[in-house]
Design a protein around this motif. Structure first.
Motif, PDB file in Angstrom:
ATOM      1  N   UNK A  71      -0.520  -0.188  -8.632  1.00 28.31           N
ATOM      2  CA  UNK A  71      -1.061  -1.276  -7.818  1.00 28.31           C
ATOM      3  C   UNK A  71      -0.097  -1.624  -6.687  1.00 28.31           C
ATOM      4  N   UNK A  72      -0.594  -1.530  -5.466  1.00 31.10           N
ATOM      5  CA  UNK A  72       0.145  -2.007  -4.299  1.00 31.10           C
ATOM      6  C   UNK A  72      -0.430  -3.372  -3.969  1.00 31.10           C
ATOM      7  N   UNK A  73       0.317  -4.410  -4.284  1.00 31.60           N
ATOM      8  CA  UNK A  73      -0.160  -5.764  -4.068  1.00 31.60           C
ATOM      9  C   UNK A  73       0.392  -6.333  -2.779  1.00 31.60           C
ATOM     10  N   UNK A  74      -0.465  -6.990  -2.009  1.00 31.11           N
ATOM     11  CA  UNK A  74      -0.017  -7.541  -0.731  1.00 31.11           C
ATOM     12  C   UNK A  74      -0.163  -9.054  -0.693  1.00 31.11           C
ATOM     13  N   UNK A  75       0.653  -9.639   0.172  1.00 28.76           N
ATOM     14  CA  UNK A  75       0.594 -11.074   0.448  1.00 28.76           C
ATOM     15  C   UNK A  75       1.022 -11.277   1.894  1.00 28.76           C
TER      16      UNK A  75
ATOM     17  N   UNK B  24     -10.112   7.458   4.994  1.00 27.59           N
ATOM     18  CA  UNK B  24      -9.141   8.306   4.298  1.00 27.59           C
ATOM     19  C   UNK B  24      -9.808   9.102   3.182  1.00 27.59           C
ATOM     20  N   UNK B  25     -10.699   8.455   2.435  1.00 30.91           N
ATOM     21  CA  UNK B  25     -11.398   9.155   1.354  1.00 30.91           C
ATOM     22  C   UNK B  25     -12.242  10.302   1.896  1.00 30.91           C
ATOM     23  N   UNK B  26     -12.908  10.078   3.011  1.00 26.16           N
ATOM     24  CA  UNK B  26     -13.721  11.126   3.623  1.00 26.16           C
ATOM     25  C   UNK B  26     -12.842  12.286   4.080  1.00 26.16           C
ATOM     26  N   UNK B  27     -11.699  11.978   4.679  1.00 25.11           N
ATOM     27  CA  UNK B  27     -10.789  13.040   5.117  1.00 25.11           C
ATOM     28  C   UNK B  27     -10.313  13.892   3.943  1.00 25.11           C
TER      29      UNK B  27
ATOM     30  N   UNK C 253       1.141   2.764   2.699  1.00 31.79           N
ATOM     31  CA  UNK C 253       0.672   3.136   1.356  1.00 31.79           C
ATOM     32  C   UNK C 253       0.351   4.628   1.288  1.00 31.79           C
ATOM     33  N   UNK C 254      -0.339   5.123   2.292  1.00 39.07           N
ATOM     34  CA  UNK C 254      -0.691   6.547   2.300  1.00 39.07           C
ATOM     35  C   UNK C 254       0.557   7.414   2.404  1.00 39.07           C
ATOM     36  N   UNK C 255       1.555   6.956   3.148  1.00 40.45           N
ATOM     37  CA  UNK C 255       2.779   7.717   3.266  1.00 40.45           C
ATOM     38  C   UNK C 255       3.548   7.800   1.960  1.00 40.45           C
ATOM     39  N   UNK C 256       3.481   6.732   1.159  1.00 43.68           N
ATOM     40  CA  UNK C 256       4.232   6.693  -0.094  1.00 43.68           C
ATOM     41  C   UNK C 256       3.466   7.330  -1.252  1.00 43.68           C
TER      42      UNK C 256
END
Length: 267
Positions: A44-48, A139-142, A89-92
């Motif tokens: 989980x990547x949680x943001x605030x 991103x999912x489509x790619x 997020x995509x990079x990590x």
């Protein structure tokens, strides 16, 4: 075509290996829902929008199977912040399998004093939800994979608030808030219809009355009396809905709004 092998219920709800981007994860409701996704095995990547809250996110979450949690600062009202966070997020992680849009910027104006600027600012919450959803969809489509997008709306996107609930206590539930939440529910349907062919599911959770412990006690009592179950909700009661919509357990469900309100909208 029928499945060759029927998955078990444990397999259907298992989120092991999935990456979730969860906005508003440090909020009163977000904390419980993000914990649920971690308990099901997801990273989980949680943001605030608050940098300190974002930095503190993650260490207390369970990590079955070695899931890796992380907190990031994100202002979903700013397109540049959305783009940079998604790229981070995509990079990590290399992927975002699930997006939960739960962040919300609030204001204290009611229908008697809200300005045009403040009203439009509230509608910007829906804009941020859309931009984040589009990033995850694209991103999912790619990558040629499935994805699940979960919006967070409100019972007040479906029905009006009772004026007498707020009388003498303070400002009524903001008209701009209710307008934005109704728009998010309709956006869910629209995106679900257009993105189904891309294997990107879009659904919504509409919480009912979940006042925090800091809420005015008179207000809480009035809400309780208006609710068929005669009690308010607790954050853990949203855990099942978010894991269901994020997982294969809801693989044939898109464009739906799950209302978790103790029966409020059944009146």
């Amino acid at each position: 075509m029928p499945e060759q092998t029927e998955p078990t219920i444990q397999e259907l709800f298992d989120l092991s290996g999935r990456v979730v981007l969860f906005t508003g994860a440090t909020g009163y409701l977000g904390r419980a829902m993000s914990r649920a996704l971690a308990e099901a095995g997801a990273s989980v990547v949680g943001t605030s929008h608050d940098a300190d809250d974002a930095a503190a996110f993650g260490p207390d979450l369970p990590s079955p199977g070695g899931a890796e949690h992380r907190g990031l600062c994100l202002n979903h009202m700013e397109p540049a912040s959305i783009e940079s966070t998604v790229a981070d997020v995509l990079g990590r992680y290399g992927r975002i399998d699930v997006l939960v849009n739960c962040g919300h910027e609030v204001h204290g104006f009611d229908l008697t004093n809200v300005t045009a600027e403040a009203f439009n600012r509230q509608l910007g919450n829906a804009t941020g939800y859309f931009l984040l959803a589009r990033c995850v969809h694209d991103d999912a489509v790619r990558r040629g994979v499935e994805a699940s997008i979960i919006m967070t709306a409100s019972m007040y996107g479906l029905v009006a608030s009772y004026p007498d609930v707020y009388e003498g206590i303070g400002s009524p539930n903001p008209v701009a808030y209710q307008t934005a939440k109704a728009g998010i529910i309709q956006m869910t349907r629209h995106l679900a219809a257009y993105w189904a062919c891309d294997r990107v599911r879009v659904n919504c959770i509409s919480p009912g009355a979940f006042p925090s412990p800091a809420a005015d006690r008179t207000l809480v009592e009035r809400i309780r009396e208006k609710t068929p179950m005669k009690r308010i909700g607790v954050p853990s009661e949203l855990k099942g809905a978010v894991v269901f919509l994020a997982s294969r357990a809801s693989s044939y469900i898109t464009g739906q709004n799950i209302v978790v309100d103790g029966g409020w909208t059944a009146w």
